[in-house]
Design a protein around this motif. Structure first.
Motif, PDB file in Angstrom:
ATOM      1  N   GLN A 280     -39.599  16.348  34.509  1.00  0.00           N
ATOM      2  CA  GLN A 280     -41.018  16.285  34.204  1.00  0.00           C
ATOM      3  C   GLN A 280     -41.256  15.822  32.770  1.00  0.00           C
ATOM      4  OE1 GLN A 280     -43.677  16.783  36.306  1.00  0.00           O
ATOM      5  NE2 GLN A 280     -44.865  16.053  34.559  1.00  0.00           N
ATOM      6  N   LYS A 281     -40.465  16.327  31.850  1.00  0.00           N
ATOM      7  CA  LYS A 281     -40.661  15.994  30.447  1.00  0.00           C
ATOM      8  C   LYS A 281     -40.348  14.516  30.183  1.00  0.00           C
ATOM      9  CE  LYS A 281     -41.921  18.180  26.693  1.00  0.00           C
ATOM     10  NZ  LYS A 281     -43.207  18.907  26.630  1.00  0.00           N
ATOM     11  N   MET A 282     -39.287  13.987  30.780  1.00  0.00           N
ATOM     12  CA  MET A 282     -38.931  12.590  30.567  1.00  0.00           C
ATOM     13  C   MET A 282     -39.993  11.662  31.144  1.00  0.00           C
ATOM     14  SD  MET A 282     -36.352  12.530  28.676  1.00  0.00           S
ATOM     15  CE  MET A 282     -36.133  10.756  28.740  1.00  0.00           C
ATOM     16  N   GLU A 283     -40.591  12.053  32.268  1.00  0.00           N
ATOM     17  CA  GLU A 283     -41.684  11.252  32.821  1.00  0.00           C
ATOM     18  C   GLU A 283     -42.852  11.203  31.851  1.00  0.00           C
ATOM     19  OE1 GLU A 283     -42.863  12.602  36.633  1.00  0.00           O
ATOM     20  OE2 GLU A 283     -40.893  12.277  37.577  1.00  0.00           O
ATOM     21  N   ASP A 284     -43.211  12.363  31.290  1.00  0.00           N
ATOM     22  CA  ASP A 284     -44.332  12.409  30.336  1.00  0.00           C
ATOM     23  C   ASP A 284     -44.027  11.604  29.080  1.00  0.00           C
ATOM     24  OD1 ASP A 284     -45.551  14.089  32.137  1.00  0.00           O
ATOM     25  OD2 ASP A 284     -45.033  15.936  31.056  1.00  0.00           O
ATOM     26  N   ILE A 285     -42.798  11.750  28.576  1.00  0.00           N
ATOM     27  CA  ILE A 285     -42.432  11.036  27.345  1.00  0.00           C
ATOM     28  C   ILE A 285     -42.386   9.527  27.583  1.00  0.00           C
ATOM     29  CG2 ILE A 285     -40.509  10.641  25.731  1.00  0.00           C
ATOM     30  CD1 ILE A 285     -39.903  13.626  25.901  1.00  0.00           C
ATOM     31  N   THR A 286     -41.808   9.127  28.711  1.00  0.00           N
ATOM     32  CA  THR A 286     -41.711   7.692  29.026  1.00  0.00           C
ATOM     33  C   THR A 286     -43.101   7.085  29.166  1.00  0.00           C
ATOM     34  OG1 THR A 286     -39.604   8.043  30.165  1.00  0.00           O
ATOM     35  CG2 THR A 286     -40.798   6.004  30.646  1.00  0.00           C
ATOM     36  N   ALA A 287     -43.993   7.792  29.844  1.00  0.00           N
ATOM     37  CA  ALA A 287     -45.353   7.289  30.021  1.00  0.00           C
ATOM     38  C   ALA A 287     -46.072   7.178  28.678  1.00  0.00           C
ATOM     39  CB  ALA A 287     -46.131   8.208  30.969  1.00  0.00           C
ATOM     40  N   LEU A 306     -42.850   7.687  18.215  1.00  0.00           N
ATOM     41  CA  LEU A 306     -42.589   7.919  19.632  1.00  0.00           C
ATOM     42  C   LEU A 306     -42.274   9.396  19.885  1.00  0.00           C
ATOM     43  CD1 LEU A 306     -40.265   4.839  20.312  1.00  0.00           C
ATOM     44  CD2 LEU A 306     -42.756   5.001  20.669  1.00  0.00           C
ATOM     45  N   ARG A 307     -42.416   9.774  21.113  1.00  0.00           N
ATOM     46  CA  ARG A 307     -42.058  11.137  21.518  1.00  0.00           C
ATOM     47  C   ARG A 307     -40.608  11.167  21.987  1.00  0.00           C
ATOM     48  NH1 ARG A 307     -46.157  13.782  25.637  1.00  0.00           N
ATOM     49  NH2 ARG A 307     -44.578  15.448  25.374  1.00  0.00           N
ATOM     50  N   LYS A 308     -39.893  12.219  21.541  1.00  0.00           N
ATOM     51  CA  LYS A 308     -38.514  12.398  21.970  1.00  0.00           C
ATOM     52  C   LYS A 308     -38.252  13.890  22.181  1.00  0.00           C
ATOM     53  CE  LYS A 308     -35.045  10.150  20.344  1.00  0.00           C
ATOM     54  NZ  LYS A 308     -34.639   9.364  21.515  1.00  0.00           N
ATOM     55  N   LEU A 309     -37.272  14.175  23.007  1.00  0.00           N
ATOM     56  CA  LEU A 309     -36.884  15.566  23.241  1.00  0.00           C
ATOM     57  C   LEU A 309     -36.115  16.106  22.039  1.00  0.00           C
ATOM     58  CD1 LEU A 309     -35.657  15.574  26.956  1.00  0.00           C
ATOM     59  CD2 LEU A 309     -37.672  16.710  26.039  1.00  0.00           C
ATOM     60  N   THR A 310     -36.395  17.342  21.661  1.00  0.00           N
ATOM     61  CA  THR A 310     -35.625  18.009  20.619  1.00  0.00           C
ATOM     62  C   THR A 310     -34.672  19.013  21.262  1.00  0.00           C
ATOM     63  OG1 THR A 310     -37.284  19.760  20.349  1.00  0.00           O
ATOM     64  CG2 THR A 310     -37.524  17.787  18.973  1.00  0.00           C
ATOM     65  N   ASN A 311     -33.599  19.275  20.560  1.00  0.00           N
ATOM     66  CA  ASN A 311     -32.647  20.244  21.121  1.00  0.00           C
ATOM     67  C   ASN A 311     -33.205  21.666  21.121  1.00  0.00           C
ATOM     68  OD1 ASN A 311     -32.570  20.538  18.346  1.00  0.00           O
ATOM     69  ND2 ASN A 311     -30.334  20.661  18.196  1.00  0.00           N
ATOM     70  N   ILE A 312     -34.035  21.997  20.132  1.00  0.00           N
ATOM     71  CA  ILE A 312     -34.570  23.351  20.083  1.00  0.00           C
ATOM     72  C   ILE A 312     -35.635  23.564  21.159  1.00  0.00           C
ATOM     73  CG2 ILE A 312     -36.372  22.847  18.361  1.00  0.00           C
ATOM     74  CD1 ILE A 312     -35.740  25.596  17.114  1.00  0.00           C
ATOM     75  N   GLY A 313     -36.438  22.521  21.409  1.00  0.00           N
ATOM     76  CA  GLY A 313     -37.440  22.627  22.467  1.00  0.00           C
ATOM     77  C   GLY A 313     -36.810  22.710  23.852  1.00  0.00           C
ATOM     78  N   THR A 314     -35.751  21.929  24.049  1.00  0.00           N
ATOM     79  CA  THR A 314     -35.046  21.965  25.331  1.00  0.00           C
ATOM     80  C   THR A 314     -34.343  23.312  25.522  1.00  0.00           C
ATOM     81  OG1 THR A 314     -34.676  19.575  25.126  1.00  0.00           O
ATOM     82  CG2 THR A 314     -33.369  20.756  26.757  1.00  0.00           C
ATOM     83  N   TYR A 315     -33.795  23.843  24.435  1.00  0.00           N
ATOM     84  CA  TYR A 315     -33.155  25.155  24.521  1.00  0.00           C
ATOM     85  C   TYR A 315     -34.178  26.232  24.865  1.00  0.00           C
ATOM     86  CZ  TYR A 315     -30.599  29.343  23.112  1.00  0.00           C
ATOM     87  OH  TYR A 315     -30.011  30.581  23.100  1.00  0.00           O
ATOM     88  N   ARG A 316     -35.356  26.145  24.255  1.00  0.00           N
ATOM     89  CA  ARG A 316     -36.412  27.113  24.570  1.00  0.00           C
ATOM     90  C   ARG A 316     -36.801  27.027  26.046  1.00  0.00           C
ATOM     91  NH1 ARG A 316     -39.892  25.350  21.387  1.00  0.00           N
ATOM     92  NH2 ARG A 316     -41.341  24.354  22.818  1.00  0.00           N
ATOM     93  N   ALA A 317     -36.895  25.831  26.582  1.00  0.00           N
ATOM     94  CA  ALA A 317     -37.206  25.660  28.004  1.00  0.00           C
ATOM     95  C   ALA A 317     -36.106  26.257  28.878  1.00  0.00           C
ATOM     96  CB  ALA A 317     -37.397  24.177  28.316  1.00  0.00           C
ATOM     97  N   TYR A 318     -34.847  26.056  28.445  1.00  0.00           N
ATOM     98  CA  TYR A 318     -33.743  26.635  29.216  1.00  0.00           C
ATOM     99  C   TYR A 318     -33.819  28.165  29.205  1.00  0.00           C
ATOM    100  CZ  TYR A 318     -29.125  28.297  30.435  1.00  0.00           C
ATOM    101  OH  TYR A 318     -28.107  28.979  31.026  1.00  0.00           O
ATOM    102  N   VAL A 319     -34.111  28.740  28.040  1.00  0.00           N
ATOM    103  CA  VAL A 319     -34.190  30.213  27.946  1.00  0.00           C
ATOM    104  C   VAL A 319     -35.288  30.738  28.866  1.00  0.00           C
ATOM    105  CG1 VAL A 319     -34.679  32.147  26.414  1.00  0.00           C
ATOM    106  CG2 VAL A 319     -33.240  30.254  25.610  1.00  0.00           C
TER     107      VAL A 319
END
Length: 408
Positions: A280-287, A306-319
């Motif tokens: 979902q996040k990659m779709e939003d960022i790509t768009a 540009l928008r890019k994924l951060t490691n801390i944000g992705t880690y928070r989503a995983y938690v």
């Protein structure tokens, strides 16, 4: 001589009647009570109550029979009669105290069997105190052959002194009524009162004191009135809710926070809990990035635009996904991982959740397992937990510098 014989005969009659009454009360009545449904009637027919009830007979026999003793002087007759009346009053007072004690014993049993039962010990102790006080007043009045009202009027004049003597008792009783009436504290509740060093289970609520068995098995005794004048924490709400709160943070090293590379994102796709979020996040960022490139093609090459994924944000989503999938956490209560204000010790990632049990050992085990996993998986996201440097870190740093210098 006839007077002495009459008194002895009266004493023997009183003893025989007491023996007969005790035998009837202790043999017949319990059998009848046993056939009745368990309730307050059985409490009132307690063996101690029946035993003390039979002890009223001798003094009543003397009250009535002393006037039939021949050739006994009026003065001695009056003295024996007054003593018999005082003994009758004492026996009745002991019966009332026995009834109150039976009620207390029944309540103590109910406290063990039923969690929601409230303690009546303070009321029972107050009733016993008042019974003893009034019994003493009436006995003194009977012995001096004066109305008890005269003594009570004298006590009224000493009300200021009595208020001073029984100040703590009065305050404690008032506090006990408020605690019980408002259901603020029960036997078995876990109470925390830092002012007096109390942190444990309530094991007894008496008229003047409340006993707390602390977590280390020491006993703290608190005056009942202190529970109304000072604040305390009752953990009963946590126990009744069925969930115990986890509120703990992982301190993330700010120097390890960065954008994720494409190959890292592809590796993270292999984590099942993260796949829905990443898709979902990659779709939003790509768009978003495509729209931006169409509107400002000359600035689309700058990464800050540009928008890019951060490691801390992705880690928070995983938690968050990990907590939602955990079988021992309550999903109907607050469940989240949130970022707190960054500080000199890094960026705190706080876990806020409730376990599906309130048992302390199970709670600590669940909490430990969660943080074991979340700390161990940090390197998968390129993150590191912050900790102050130790002496070993300094030693290794110096050794590395010397090695580098020697190589050059």
């Amino acid at each position: 001589m006839q007077s002495a014989i009459g008194i002895v005969a009266l004493a023997m009659l009183a003893y025989v009647l007491r023996f007969i009454a005790r035998a009837i009360l202790l043999s017949l009545i319990p059998r009848v009570a046993a056939k009745m449904p368990a309730g307050w009637l059985q409490t009132l027919l307690d063996r101690r109550v029946l035993t003390r009830l039979s002890q009223i007979i001798p003094s009543m026999v003397f009250q009535v029979g002393i006037y039939t003793v021949p050739h006994l002087s009026p003065v001695l007759t009056n003295i024996i009669h007054n003593v018999a009346v005082a003994c009758t009053v004492l026996a009745i007072g002991r019966v009332i105290i026995a009834i109150l004690q039976a009620v207390q014993d029944r309540n103590a049993t109910a406290l063990v069997e039923e969690r929601n039962t409230r303690s009546v010990k303070s009321y029972v102790q107050l009733g016993q105190l008042l019974t003893t006080l009034f019994t003493g007043i009436i006995m003194v009045g009977a012995l001096i052959d004066r109305s008890p009202l005269i003594l009570l009027s004298g006590l009224g004049a000493m009300s200021a002194v009595l208020m001073l003597v029984f100040k703590d008792t009065i305050l404690s009783f008032t506090a006990g009524v408020q605690l019980s009436g408002n259901d603020m504290l029960r036997v078995g509740d876990w109470l925390q009162m830092d002012q007096v060093g109390a942190d444990g289970a309530v094991v007894d609520m008496a008229l003047n004191t409340v006993k707390i068995r602390n977590w280390d098995n020491t006993i703290t005794t608190i005056p009942t009135w202190r529970l109304m004048s000072d604040s305390f924490k009752n953990w009963r709400g946590m126990s009744e809710s069925g969930g115990r709160r986890i509120k703990r943070s992982i301190m993330l090293d700010n120097s390890t926070v960065r954008f994720l590379k494409d190959e890292e994102i592809r590796e993270l796709y292999e984590i099942a809990l993260l796949r829905p979020y990443l898709s979902q996040k990659m779709e939003d960022i790509t768009a978003y990035n495509r729209d931006f490139a169409e509107k400002a093609p000359d600035m689309a090459h700058e990464i800050v635009n540009l928008r890019k994924l951060t490691n801390i944000g992705t880690y928070r989503a995983y938690v968050n996904a990990y907590l939602q999938a955990h079988p021992r956490l309550r999903k109907d209560m607050t469940l989240m991982a949130r970022m707190l204000d960054p500080g000199v010790n890094g960026t705190p990632l706080e876990i806020y959740a409730f376990t599906a049990t309130t048992a302390w050992t199970e709670y600590e085990g669940i909490q430990g397992d969660i943080f074991d996993h979340l700390i161990a998986i940090l390197p998968e996201f390129g993150l590191r937990a912050f900790q102050n440097p130790s002496g070993n870190d300094v030693t290794l740093g110096i050794a590395g510098s010397l090695t580098a210098t020697g190589t050059k």
